[in-house]
Design a protein around this motif. Sequence first.
Motif: not given
Length: 245
Positions: A199-210, A212-224, A236-238
């Motif tokens: 409730a106080n930590d908004y990091h994603l988890t392994a249970m976060s749905p598709a 928001v995770r590995d989303v096609a079309g998101v450009v993030c290579t080389g970013l942190t 793909a990128c989250d």
Amino acid sequence: FKQKTAYEIGVRLVGSEMCIRDRVTGASTLVLRGLEVSGGDGDGVEVAGGTVTIASCKLQNNKGLGLNISDGAVTVTGTVIGGNDDGGIFVANNRKLEITNSFIVKNTADGGLRMAKPGAGSKIEFNTIVDNTGGNGSADAGGVFCDDSTFTARYNIIFRNVGGPNPGTVQTFGSCKFENSFIMPGTGAGDERLKFKSANDYHLTAMSPAEVRDVAGVVCTGLTDYDGDARPQGTACDLGADEHK
């Protein structure tokens, strides 16, 4: 800070606020890194001139805004802006804000982010904007108010915010475009469809749905991400501030 030079500050202010009004002017540059401003009676950080970078900071639980930008150009990255009574971020018209990899959460009164007319070069990308509460007017939003048809925000999670006219769960308002983002009203703080860490930590988890995770079309290579982890970690990128490891 009136000299044409760079200053860097990393301190912890509790029960106080940092006012940069009329202190950063002209070509002066200020970097706030590792700064915590919490529990203040006014805005967490107020910027009224110059060029300011806010990196790896916490602006939270202040009685005013988390970040108030009336002038100048501001870059925010890897920062938590949360629990502020008057809203998360306010940006005056035609002022530049670049915000990435940041959590804007649990702010009240004026919602998460309000920048009606973004200045040239503004950016809203890879942020998690969740559980904010805005006003109830026809031009209010719980998540993001942005009204410029030429501006596009990308790769954000905007979820479970409350504000705007009935039914009061308006996530975004205005003519700005939101590309490759997850935007969903939700039903309140108990809605766990995204499966954040807690409730106080908004990091994603392994249970976060598709969505928001590995989303096609998101450009993030080389970013942190917020934690400095490389993007992407999966196929793909989250979306949002966190790239799940």
